[in-house]
Design a protein around this motif. Structure first.
Motif, PDB file in Angstrom:
ATOM      1  N   TYR A  66      20.052  62.917  77.672  1.00 46.56           N
ATOM      2  CA  TYR A  66      21.152  63.707  78.087  1.00 46.56           C
ATOM      3  C   TYR A  66      22.192  63.650  76.967  1.00 46.56           C
ATOM      4  O   TYR A  66      22.592  62.491  76.663  1.00 46.56           O
ATOM      5  N   ASP A  67      22.891  65.054  76.863  1.00 44.41           N
ATOM      6  CA  ASP A  67      23.941  65.227  75.867  1.00 44.41           C
ATOM      7  C   ASP A  67      24.969  65.919  76.458  1.00 44.41           C
ATOM      8  O   ASP A  67      24.547  67.086  77.067  1.00 44.41           O
ATOM      9  N   TYR A  70      16.322  65.575  79.523  1.00 45.73           N
ATOM     10  CA  TYR A  70      14.977  65.424  79.143  1.00 45.73           C
ATOM     11  C   TYR A  70      14.406  64.024  79.479  1.00 45.73           C
ATOM     12  O   TYR A  70      14.964  63.063  79.731  1.00 45.73           O
ATOM     13  N   LEU A  71      12.863  64.361  79.948  1.00 44.85           N
ATOM     14  CA  LEU A  71      12.087  63.406  80.413  1.00 44.85           C
ATOM     15  C   LEU A  71      10.848  63.248  79.412  1.00 44.85           C
ATOM     16  O   LEU A  71      10.274  64.259  79.021  1.00 44.85           O
ATOM     17  N   HIS A  72      10.305  61.991  79.115  1.00 41.24           N
ATOM     18  CA  HIS A  72       9.206  62.016  78.208  1.00 41.24           C
ATOM     19  C   HIS A  72       8.267  60.993  78.916  1.00 41.24           C
ATOM     20  O   HIS A  72       8.362  60.163  79.614  1.00 41.24           O
ATOM     21  N   ARG A 104       2.396  65.446  69.427  1.00 42.83           N
ATOM     22  CA  ARG A 104       1.621  66.133  70.061  1.00 42.83           C
ATOM     23  C   ARG A 104       1.078  65.152  70.974  1.00 42.83           C
ATOM     24  O   ARG A 104       0.783  65.760  72.384  1.00 42.83           O
ATOM     25  N   ALA A 105       1.049  63.850  71.004  1.00 38.76           N
ATOM     26  CA  ALA A 105       0.719  62.792  71.976  1.00 38.76           C
ATOM     27  C   ALA A 105       1.516  62.573  73.059  1.00 38.76           C
ATOM     28  O   ALA A 105       1.348  61.987  74.055  1.00 38.76           O
ATOM     29  N   THR A 106       2.909  63.208  73.030  1.00 35.59           N
ATOM     30  CA  THR A 106       4.085  62.695  73.738  1.00 35.59           C
ATOM     31  C   THR A 106       4.290  64.117  74.664  1.00 35.59           C
ATOM     32  O   THR A 106       4.726  65.159  73.725  1.00 35.59           O
ATOM     33  N   ALA A 107       4.447  63.927  76.143  1.00 40.38           N
ATOM     34  CA  ALA A 107       4.853  65.176  76.821  1.00 40.38           C
ATOM     35  C   ALA A 107       6.349  65.134  77.067  1.00 40.38           C
ATOM     36  O   ALA A 107       6.842  63.862  77.093  1.00 40.38           O
ATOM     37  N   LEU A 108       6.876  65.968  76.830  1.00 44.21           N
ATOM     38  CA  LEU A 108       8.457  66.197  76.936  1.00 44.21           C
ATOM     39  C   LEU A 108       8.684  67.219  78.085  1.00 44.21           C
ATOM     40  O   LEU A 108       8.318  68.528  77.774  1.00 44.21           O
ATOM     41  N   VAL A 109       9.496  67.060  78.932  1.00 50.98           N
ATOM     42  CA  VAL A 109      10.006  68.274  79.731  1.00 50.98           C
ATOM     43  C   VAL A 109      11.460  68.261  79.843  1.00 50.98           C
ATOM     44  O   VAL A 109      12.207  67.261  79.780  1.00 50.98           O
ATOM     45  N   ALA A 110      11.943  69.558  79.695  1.00 53.92           N
ATOM     46  CA  ALA A 110      13.287  69.744  79.837  1.00 53.92           C
ATOM     47  C   ALA A 110      13.790  70.099  81.151  1.00 53.92           C
ATOM     48  O   ALA A 110      13.384  71.120  81.925  1.00 53.92           O
ATOM     49  N   VAL A 123      15.112  65.664  70.012  1.00 60.13           N
ATOM     50  CA  VAL A 123      15.379  65.110  71.365  1.00 60.13           C
ATOM     51  C   VAL A 123      15.148  63.720  71.392  1.00 60.13           C
ATOM     52  O   VAL A 123      16.051  62.944  71.679  1.00 60.13           O
ATOM     53  N   PHE A 124      13.865  63.191  70.622  1.00 58.57           N
ATOM     54  CA  PHE A 124      13.665  61.961  70.631  1.00 58.57           C
ATOM     55  C   PHE A 124      14.781  61.338  69.521  1.00 58.57           C
ATOM     56  O   PHE A 124      14.927  60.197  69.810  1.00 58.57           O
ATOM     57  N   THR A 125      15.062  61.784  68.600  1.00 59.35           N
ATOM     58  CA  THR A 125      15.966  61.342  67.594  1.00 59.35           C
ATOM     59  C   THR A 125      17.417  61.010  68.268  1.00 59.35           C
ATOM     60  O   THR A 125      18.009  59.908  68.290  1.00 59.35           O
TER      61      THR A 125
END
Length: 191
Positions: A52-53, A61-63, A151-157, A124-126
């Motif tokens: 969260y920012d 975001y959730l991953h 590519r191997a990590t799912a991310l949702v906003a 987002v990850f950074t």
């Protein structure tokens, strides 16, 4: 993406503890989000780390892995409730009824979308690593995620449509807590 401040939900139980102006601060300070959703009539609540920012107050975001039941459901448009709570102290009173906790809490309601863009994921990850580990810099303290890892990590906003924040601070408030001659003890155990 244009950002808007989410609508504040109404606090019904202890409305004097409403803290809508602090909701973003609570989200920025938290570390664990409990994510609630429903699939085929079955409710789920799953803990996640999150990003969260406050510069984008309408989203978090959730991953996780692509096999995550939660992320698949959210990416498919399921309604979501995200809660973040931090317990700051345990409040003990001279009366059983007035034992409590000092806490900061936010409840967010919204919907999510899958994030597929590699550049957005990397950013987002950074920011998430920086939020959880202030001062850690990609390229100096850790290697950035590779394209294969992204590519191997799912991310949702999660777009936050409405939210409410609540806080309890201070000493016990029982009817005997200000009477040093009354039975028992009272105070706060900070956490």
């Amino acid at each position: 993406m244009d950002t808007a401040t989410p609508i504040n939900s109404t606090i019904r139980q202890h409305p004097e503890r409403a803290a809508s102006a602090e909701a973003g601060d609570f989200l920025a300070a938290g570390t664990v989000a409990h994510v609630g959703f429903q699939v085929d009539g079955q409710p789920y609540v799953i803990p996640f780390s999150y990003q969260y920012d406050s510069s984008a107050p309408d989203r978090l975001y959730l991953h996780g892995g692509h096999s995550s039941h939660t992320l698949r459901a959210l990416a498919g448009g399921a309604a979501v409730c995200v809660t973040v709570t931090m317990v700051d102290g345990l409040v003990y009173s001279r009366t059983a009824l007035n034992h409590s906790m000092n806490y900061r809490s936010v409840v967010c309601f919204g919907r999510a979308r899958a994030v597929e863009d590699s550049a957005e994921k990397q950013a987002v990850f950074t920011r998430m690593i920086e939020r959880y580990f202030p001062g850690r810099t990609a390229g100096e303290h850790y290697a950035s995620a590779t394209e294969a890892q992204l590519r191997a990590t799912a991310l949702v906003a999660v777009t936050i449509e409405s939210m409410s924040a609540k806080v309890r601070r201070g000493a016990p408030t029982g009817p005997l807590d200000n009477d040093p001659g009354a039975l028992g003890t009272c105070g706060v155990v900070p956490l």
